[in-house]
Design a protein around this motif. Sequence first.
Motif, mmCIF file in Angstrom:
data_model
loop_
_atom_site.group_PDB
_atom_site.id
_atom_site.type_symbol
_atom_site.label_atom_id
_atom_site.label_comp_id
_atom_site.label_asym_id
_atom_site.label_seq_id
_atom_site.Cartn_x
_atom_site.Cartn_y
_atom_site.Cartn_z
ATOM 1 N N SER A 105 0.851 -1.180 0.000
ATOM 2 C CA SER A 105 0.000 0.000 0.000
ATOM 3 C C SER A 105 0.896 1.241 0.000
ATOM 4 O O SER A 105 2.101 1.149 0.238
ATOM 5 N N PRO A 106 0.322 2.417 -0.269
ATOM 6 C CA PRO A 106 1.140 3.645 -0.217
ATOM 7 C C PRO A 106 1.837 3.843 1.123
ATOM 8 O O PRO A 106 2.899 4.447 1.192
ATOM 9 N N ALA A 107 1.231 3.297 2.172
ATOM 10 C CA ALA A 107 1.833 3.437 3.507
ATOM 11 C C ALA A 107 2.792 2.296 3.826
ATOM 12 O O ALA A 107 3.343 2.239 4.921
ATOM 13 N N GLY A 108 3.002 1.377 2.880
ATOM 14 C CA GLY A 108 3.894 0.242 3.111
ATOM 15 C C GLY A 108 3.141 -1.067 3.102
ATOM 16 O O GLY A 108 1.997 -1.159 2.647
ATOM 17 N N LEU A 109 3.773 -2.093 3.608
ATOM 18 C CA LEU A 109 3.190 -3.432 3.614
ATOM 19 C C LEU A 109 2.017 -3.525 4.587
ATOM 20 O O LEU A 109 2.065 -2.993 5.701
ATOM 21 N N LEU A 110 0.970 -4.214 4.153
ATOM 22 C CA LEU A 110 -0.175 -4.482 5.013
ATOM 23 C C LEU A 110 -0.423 -5.983 5.003
ATOM 24 O O LEU A 110 -0.606 -6.584 3.945
ATOM 25 N N VAL A 111 -0.427 -6.597 6.165
ATOM 26 C CA VAL A 111 -0.751 -8.010 6.312
ATOM 27 C C VAL A 111 -2.153 -8.112 6.894
ATOM 28 O O VAL A 111 -2.455 -7.488 7.918
ATOM 29 N N HIS A 147 0.215 -3.383 10.266
ATOM 30 C CA HIS A 147 0.846 -2.321 9.488
ATOM 31 C C HIS A 147 2.331 -2.210 9.841
ATOM 32 O O HIS A 147 2.758 -2.634 10.907
ATOM 33 N N GLY A 148 3.083 -1.639 8.923
ATOM 34 C CA GLY A 148 4.467 -1.302 9.219
ATOM 35 C C GLY A 148 5.453 -2.439 9.071
ATOM 36 O O GLY A 148 6.625 -2.284 9.436
ATOM 37 N N GLU A 149 5.017 -3.597 8.546
ATOM 38 C CA GLU A 149 5.974 -4.680 8.298
ATOM 39 C C GLU A 149 6.856 -4.320 7.098
ATOM 40 O O GLU A 149 6.464 -3.536 6.226
ATOM 41 N N ARG A 150 8.029 -4.895 7.044
ATOM 42 C CA ARG A 150 8.926 -4.686 5.911
ATOM 43 C C ARG A 150 9.331 -6.025 5.316
ATOM 44 O O ARG A 150 9.473 -7.024 6.037
ATOM 45 N N ALA A 151 9.493 -6.049 4.009
ATOM 46 C CA ALA A 151 10.003 -7.240 3.336
ATOM 47 C C ALA A 151 11.496 -7.325 3.557
ATOM 48 O O ALA A 151 12.191 -6.308 3.629
ATOM 49 N N VAL A 152 12.007 -8.570 3.646
ATOM 50 C CA VAL A 152 13.422 -8.737 3.932
ATOM 51 C C VAL A 152 13.996 -9.913 3.162
ATOM 52 O O VAL A 152 13.313 -10.906 2.917
ATOM 53 N N PHE A 153 15.235 -9.758 2.728
ATOM 54 C CA PHE A 153 16.038 -10.900 2.310
ATOM 55 C C PHE A 153 17.440 -10.687 2.873
ATOM 56 O O PHE A 153 17.727 -9.666 3.518
ATOM 57 N N PHE A 154 18.317 -11.650 2.640
ATOM 58 C CA PHE A 154 19.632 -11.614 3.265
ATOM 59 C C PHE A 154 20.719 -11.700 2.205
ATOM 60 O O PHE A 154 20.560 -12.340 1.167
ATOM 61 N N TYR A 192 16.181 -4.698 4.120
ATOM 62 C CA TYR A 192 14.779 -4.430 4.443
ATOM 63 C C TYR A 192 14.202 -3.414 3.471
ATOM 64 O O TYR A 192 14.812 -2.368 3.213
ATOM 65 N N SER A 193 13.012 -3.708 2.931
ATOM 66 C CA SER A 193 12.343 -2.817 1.981
ATOM 67 C C SER A 193 10.939 -2.506 2.465
ATOM 68 O O SER A 193 10.287 -3.353 3.093
ATOM 69 N N PRO A 194 10.426 -1.318 2.150
ATOM 70 C CA PRO A 194 9.081 -0.959 2.624
ATOM 71 C C PRO A 194 7.972 -1.725 1.914
ATOM 72 O O PRO A 194 6.859 -1.826 2.444
ATOM 73 N N THR A 195 8.233 -2.269 0.710
ATOM 74 C CA THR A 195 7.213 -3.047 0.001
ATOM 75 C C THR A 195 7.829 -4.345 -0.512
ATOM 76 O O THR A 195 9.039 -4.427 -0.755
ATOM 77 N N TYR A 196 6.990 -5.339 -0.682
ATOM 78 C CA TYR A 196 7.451 -6.629 -1.184
ATOM 79 C C TYR A 196 7.836 -6.529 -2.662
ATOM 80 O O TYR A 196 8.796 -7.148 -3.106
ATOM 81 N N ARG A 197 7.063 -5.724 -3.415
ATOM 82 C CA ARG A 197 7.372 -5.550 -4.841
ATOM 83 C C ARG A 197 8.793 -5.000 -5.011
ATOM 84 O O ARG A 197 9.578 -5.487 -5.834
ATOM 85 N N GLN A 198 9.146 -3.994 -4.210
ATOM 86 C CA GLN A 198 10.485 -3.420 -4.295
ATOM 87 C C GLN A 198 11.539 -4.445 -3.884
ATOM 88 O O GLN A 198 12.606 -4.551 -4.502
ATOM 89 N N SER A 199 11.241 -5.220 -2.847
ATOM 90 C CA SER A 199 12.191 -6.215 -2.364
ATOM 91 C C SER A 199 12.487 -7.268 -3.428
ATOM 92 O O SER A 199 13.648 -7.616 -3.672
ATOM 93 N N ARG A 200 11.437 -7.765 -4.104
ATOM 94 C CA ARG A 200 11.657 -8.788 -5.118
ATOM 95 C C ARG A 200 12.408 -8.227 -6.323
ATOM 96 O O ARG A 200 13.282 -8.886 -6.900
ATOM 97 N N ALA A 201 12.059 -7.004 -6.716
ATOM 98 C CA ALA A 201 12.751 -6.392 -7.858
ATOM 99 C C ALA A 201 14.234 -6.193 -7.542
ATOM 100 O O ALA A 201 15.109 -6.434 -8.389
ATOM 101 N N LEU A 202 14.528 -5.768 -6.329
ATOM 102 C CA LEU A 202 15.918 -5.562 -5.930
ATOM 103 C C LEU A 202 16.669 -6.894 -5.882
ATOM 104 O O LEU A 202 17.820 -7.002 -6.330
#
Length: 796
Positions: A24-30, A46-53, A91-101
């Motif tokens: 969402s515009p405010a970040g990840l929503l579960v 609210h406020g969760e972040r996507a993560v990889f290592f 850590y990324s604010p959205t999952y879409r950004q995390s996967r693209a990165l």
Amino acid sequence: MPSAPVQQPVELGGFLLTRQWRDSPAGLLVELWFATPQGPVQVEIHGERAVFFLAEDEADQHRALLALQPGVELKSLRLRNFALQPVVGVYSPTYRQSRALADRLQERGAQPLEADINPADRYLMERFIAGGVQLHGPLERRNGYSCMRDPLLRSATVRPQLSMASFDIETAMQGLQLYSIAVHVTSATDAASGPAAALRRVFMVGTGNVGEHVETLPTQRAVLERFLAFIEEVDPDVLIGWNVVNFDAWYLQRLADSLDMPLRLGRAGTAVHWRTLDEDGERRAARLPGRLLLDGIELLRAAFYRFESFALDAVARELLGAGKLLHGAGRGEEIGRLFREDKAQLAAYNLRDCELVSEIFAHTRLLDFVVARSVMTGLNPDRLGGSVASFDNLYLPRLHRAGYVAPNARREQDPSPGGFVLESQPGLYRHVLVLDFKSLYPSIIRTFCIDPLGLALGLAEEKGEATVPGFAGARFAREGHILPALIETLWQQRDAAKLARDVPLAQAIKIIMNSFYGVLGSPGCRFFDTRLASSITRRGHEILLQTRERIEALGHRVIYGDTDSVFVWIADADSDEDAEAAGRNLQHDLNQWWQSRLRSDFALECALELEFETLYRRFLMPTIRGSEKGSKKRYAGLVGTGRDERVVFKGLENVRTDWTRLARDCQQSLYRRVFLDQPWEDYLKQLVASVLAGEHDADLIYRKRLRRRLVDYERNVPPHVQAARRYADHGLPPPARGDWVEYVVTAAGPEPAAAHSAPLDYGHYLERQLAPVVDGILGFLDTSFATVTGRQMDLF
């Protein structure tokens, strides 16, 4: 303006029904939906972040790229990868950004780890939430439902009482023409409530007073709208049916699309989300936010039920002793006639199908099985299969707490060997017993410390005595592993479930434990490593061979073995009691022998446990047809006494649906007579005479499923396809891919069983059905079908 009243936090126990996430515009929503004693509760996180290592050296190498990503944060962590290198969290604010990165980094040669885990799964997994939770936070009403925003969640043991609605549709045979929708609502986990507690409705296109429980409406749109409103009104946690996803729900979706209306079957007015599961788009999965949609056929298969046919009528008759109000080949035409001429009877038929599904779920405790599996694996209750995801859910949070992150899947490896089968010794025996290793592969994992992390630690260990040798170059650390302790915990939970007679939970745990080897040997698993799987299967080969050597050293003969079982002929037993005593002695001796051997050879405590499982009073190990060599995975035997006496078949024609009922019944009757030393020659002669007299025509039907479309069969067209292509010639709708074809063999070749024109070819059935099953046992009695019946069989 007065301020809103402060809501006081509440404590609620809940069971997880569905999970979703979105950027969402405010970040990840579960978004999570729970069933609670106070009704359904929607939870927003609210406020969760996507993560990889990333390994630290890779993060340093690509720091310029990472610095350009808005909102991305790198955090040093006390975690290492399987190369024992330190890693950082990205850590990324959205999952879409995390996967693209992660994709860009992979293109540059880096190895982003655990980038594929979606935010909802990670949120639950890292908190060890699997099914039950305790919720703590303010509760508010929104969109007609109770909601919680950012409550505290912790894992808890919750036994949900879920409401359930079975639904079924009746339609025209062609086109999108809906006749009716029936619904049967129960409190699913409370089978004791009985039929009186149920709510019944049928919504039908038509006018007038059709009968009790029936509402008539003027159009298909009106019927669909009323059905959706009814579901929203009674608000079940679970929707069930028979082939309900790929037929009923998908038909309603197509109808809704044609009417330009959403199919709002989820809670809070949400529409169904669809996902295709195969390339042809013929198998689908449906997600209903806030509700489960469960198919009875798929769940019975997942729980390892076996039926000759999974048609509702067949399953209901076998389990319940009752069936559908209409059945047979002309059912489709009859439904159309009832819609035109007798809507009350059609409503009764439609509703009875719903009730049968509800009764099957209650009889088999299918919903308890679904709940138990979800509690054990952390998977969503409506997710079938998912062995790899189950393993991730169980293993990853434990791995992280041990200080490590998982590797990426590596597919370019040689496959590991499968289960080992000893050469069989064909013959007709007395007193054959089966010794079975209890959960052999999980036992091997426990005993020999087989574990993904243990392999990484073992290969890095310089001291050989600190490791356990595996196969294909594997070495496993004696300390620091995860999987052996996890299996031991599951084992104890299964034993407790069996003691408490909680059959669904015990079955769910057994399936999970037995899936671990397959997962570790699957290229789709992130932990796939040939050394892991080979160290399980090749150790199993070794155990089976050494067990045979020990048994034969004790003076007995092993006539067969398969993966985790050995078949032992007690040749010197004078009675069944003598053979049973030998089985108990062998069980005791072998268990002590394995414990002593593993202690002396490996300094390991033995988790292997051999059980004396079965005594076959008579036993047949057949030959491969046309050969003197013993067969594999095919045998028959007589077990039990008195009322418990029965003939068991494994892999033979009696348990194969592609053989006719004639062949299967003959095998059952003939083998029983031979095993019990009863006369059998006259039975066989009379059977042949009655077949030729046309007295068994109903038993001559073949059943085989179409695995492809009819047009895709071009060369070597099999008989069931030949028959299927003649359906239209006999006024029958042609079967589609996945359908069962019923056919008979006539003088004109294969024809549809429901409408054949040529006379049946009885010679075919005697030669191709009776002779093979009869000669499978008569060969050990120095005679044959041809000799007994006086018929000359065609040799080619």
